[in-house]
Design an enzyme around this catalytic site. Sequence first.
Site, PDB file in Angstrom:
ATOM      1  N   GLY A  72      31.005  19.938  12.874  1.00 50.07           N
ATOM      2  CA  GLY A  72      30.464  21.225  12.437  1.00 50.07           C
ATOM      3  C   GLY A  72      29.960  21.085  11.011  1.00 50.07           C
ATOM      4  O   GLY A  72      29.649  19.977  10.544  1.00 50.07           O
ATOM      5  N   VAL A  73      29.912  22.213  10.324  1.00 48.98           N
ATOM      6  CA  VAL A  73      29.324  22.208   8.981  1.00 48.98           C
ATOM      7  C   VAL A  73      30.151  21.343   8.021  1.00 48.98           C
ATOM      8  O   VAL A  73      29.624  20.517   7.289  1.00 48.98           O
ATOM      9  CB  VAL A  73      29.202  23.653   8.441  1.00 48.98           C
ATOM     10  CG1 VAL A  73      28.275  23.686   7.263  1.00 48.98           C
ATOM     11  CG2 VAL A  73      28.712  24.599   9.515  1.00 48.98           C
ATOM     12  N   ILE A  74      31.476  21.524   8.041  1.00 47.29           N
ATOM     13  CA  ILE A  74      32.321  20.755   7.123  1.00 47.29           C
ATOM     14  C   ILE A  74      32.290  19.275   7.493  1.00 47.29           C
ATOM     15  O   ILE A  74      32.133  18.406   6.626  1.00 47.29           O
ATOM     16  CB  ILE A  74      33.782  21.281   7.147  1.00 47.29           C
ATOM     17  CG1 ILE A  74      33.830  22.680   6.530  1.00 47.29           C
ATOM     18  CG2 ILE A  74      34.721  20.329   6.406  1.00 47.29           C
ATOM     19  CD1 ILE A  74      35.201  23.326   6.511  1.00 47.29           C
ATOM     20  N   GLY A 119      37.083  24.269  12.437  1.00 51.10           N
ATOM     21  CA  GLY A 119      36.897  25.697  12.262  1.00 51.10           C
ATOM     22  C   GLY A 119      37.995  26.284  11.384  1.00 51.10           C
ATOM     23  O   GLY A 119      38.956  25.600  11.007  1.00 51.10           O
ATOM     24  N   HIS A 133       0.350  24.675  -4.698  1.00 50.43           N
ATOM     25  CA  HIS A 133       0.086  23.326  -4.217  1.00 50.43           C
ATOM     26  C   HIS A 133       0.286  22.323  -5.345  1.00 50.43           C
ATOM     27  O   HIS A 133      -0.168  22.580  -6.455  1.00 50.43           O
ATOM     28  CB  HIS A 133      -1.353  23.217  -3.704  1.00 50.43           C
ATOM     29  CG  HIS A 133      -1.703  21.812  -3.318  1.00 50.43           C
ATOM     30  ND1 HIS A 133      -1.261  21.244  -2.139  1.00 50.43           N
ATOM     31  CD2 HIS A 133      -2.419  20.856  -3.966  1.00 50.43           C
ATOM     32  CE1 HIS A 133      -1.716  19.996  -2.072  1.00 50.43           C
ATOM     33  NE2 HIS A 133      -2.425  19.736  -3.169  1.00 50.43           N
ATOM     34  N   ALA A 173      29.890  32.620   2.426  1.00 48.80           N
ATOM     35  CA  ALA A 173      30.153  33.305   1.160  1.00 48.80           C
ATOM     36  C   ALA A 173      29.194  34.475   0.953  1.00 48.80           C
ATOM     37  O   ALA A 173      29.612  35.569   0.557  1.00 48.80           O
ATOM     38  CB  ALA A 173      30.031  32.301   0.020  1.00 48.80           C
ATOM     39  N   ALA A 206      38.425  19.194  10.835  1.00 56.25           N
ATOM     40  CA  ALA A 206      37.524  20.301  10.449  1.00 56.25           C
ATOM     41  C   ALA A 206      36.995  20.941  11.724  1.00 56.25           C
ATOM     42  O   ALA A 206      35.849  20.747  12.112  1.00 56.25           O
ATOM     43  CB  ALA A 206      36.387  19.772   9.579  1.00 56.25           C
TER      44      ALA A 206
END
Length: 478
Positions: A190-192, A278, A451, A327, A276
Amino acid sequence: MSKTYDVVVIGAGPAGYVAAIRAAQLGMRVACIDEWKNKDGKNAFGGTCLNAGCIPSKVLLESSELYHRAGHEFKKHGINVGKVDLDVATMQKRRAGIVRQLTGGIAGLFKANKVDGLVGHGKLLAGKKVEFTPVDGEPEVIEAGSVIIATGSAPIELPFAKFDGEHIVDSWDAIEFAEVPKRLGVIGAGVIGLELGSVWSRLGSEVTIIEAMHDFLFMADREIAAVAGKDFKKQGLDIKLGAKLTGAKVGKSGVTVEYEDAGIPKTIEVDKLVVAVGRKPYTDNLFAEDSGIQLDARGFIEVDDECRTRVKGVYAVGDCVRGPMLAHKGSEEGVMAADLIAGEVAEVNYDVIPSVIYTAPEIAWVGKTEQEIKESGRAYKTGSFPFAASGRAKAMEQTSGMVKIISAVDDDEILGVHIVGPMAGELIAEAVLAMEFSASTEDIQRTIHAHPSLAEAMHEASLAVDNKALNYPNKKAG
Ligand code: FAD
Ligand code: NAI
């Protein structure tokens, strides 16, 4: 006589401290109670995000990325730096210093806004009373006009891989490793798992990630997940999908991780194992039996769309209530709760919350994925632009990835924006703003983008939605 406040906030993470400051700005007398203690034994405001989550992980992601680029990329620019040495102690000192500055900053903000920051444990009693137990002190009862609960979340522990703080660890311990583990196992891609797996892999660990799901990054758009998955593989992250953890045993040579891959039992040996999988809402010793607060089946505090609990005048915000554990989601809920208490009109637009994974390439999205839109039955059109065709991305030597925009056929509404590539976490802000203002795809098409910039990829992707891309071949109409 007991102390009284207009608002008492329990928890000073990004949901709670922001709620406290907003309530004080609105003219209310506010106390914010927090019990967080860092590994050095010192209390600090800021919760998980500042002390053990968002901030320290991003500091290490930045440091480790620079180390990796110095060793692997500088040569391409014609910069020879010789052997690049790693000094983990200095890296960790910098991380701790940034955390200290930011958490100290909250104490300063409390002072500036006349919020009483109370260090210790808060417990909600019946009748909007809060029992406050200072660190090393006796409990006292505070009376509150309104209460905002913002007690956050804690890592989920697996029964067959229990944390020991040394070999089998949570994300906080994994952020504070004093040395680079030679072999690092991670449970959960997952994210962690991806962020901390990337940190230690860049610094030299052999990283193996065991993920129960068959689909990589199942919550992301499939096309984006596929690009990211390929890149992580190239970087050496060994991600085993559809792998079920069955046990973890600590022995002399580290941790033996047992798992099943397509029903076949397998093992790997690692020096450290990060679990990790959840996080769960944190409500330990938070409510007196007669507080009247209800938890749902997963332990989250039950609230309505405006973060009101069942008890009049008691709100709950952030990770301890439903919705993504982010957060910025918690902070917006904190602001909303404070505004509502002050009698203002306020809401959180839960449809437009950005998600960012701070790997390299970064992954960011807002709105719905293509799969979700397909399932909804609404006719849609897509446009994408690869960073390989962006002059700025080439200059940065970061050409992997793309911007993908999905829009409605009927009214051109932007339904989802998905980015994998350099600075995706910054680029997504344009999409969030566009969706918050109900912009159409044409609005982005007609907006001037500087640009050369990475933001031009957003512009080109919006043009590609209607086969009008100028700097990349368009797909066939239809
Ligand atoms: P918390 O930040 O957990 O704060 C709750 C506070 O309440 C804590 O200080 C706790 O000690 C205190 N508390 C609890 N109970 C009591 C009590 N009874 N009395 C007194 N005090 C109490 N999110 C992002 O958006 N971006 C990121 O990049 C990101 N990175 C992350 C990286 C990691 C490794 C982790 C673990 C999380 C990350 N998150 C990230 C998630 C983010 O940290 C949380 O969503 C956020 O901290 C939730 O804020 P909160 O205020 O609800 O809770
Ligand atoms: P997560 O929900 O992102 O990922 C957990 C992963 O573990 C999932 O892919 C799941 O399928 C897998 N898993 C669950 N049980 C398993 C098992 N027994 N064996 C193998 N795999 C298993 O949770 P994570 O990474 O722990 O993060 C917690 C929360 O913190 C996230 O929900 C996120 O909102 C927040 N966070 C946000 C960040 C950001 O915004 N950049 C960074 C880090 C965390």
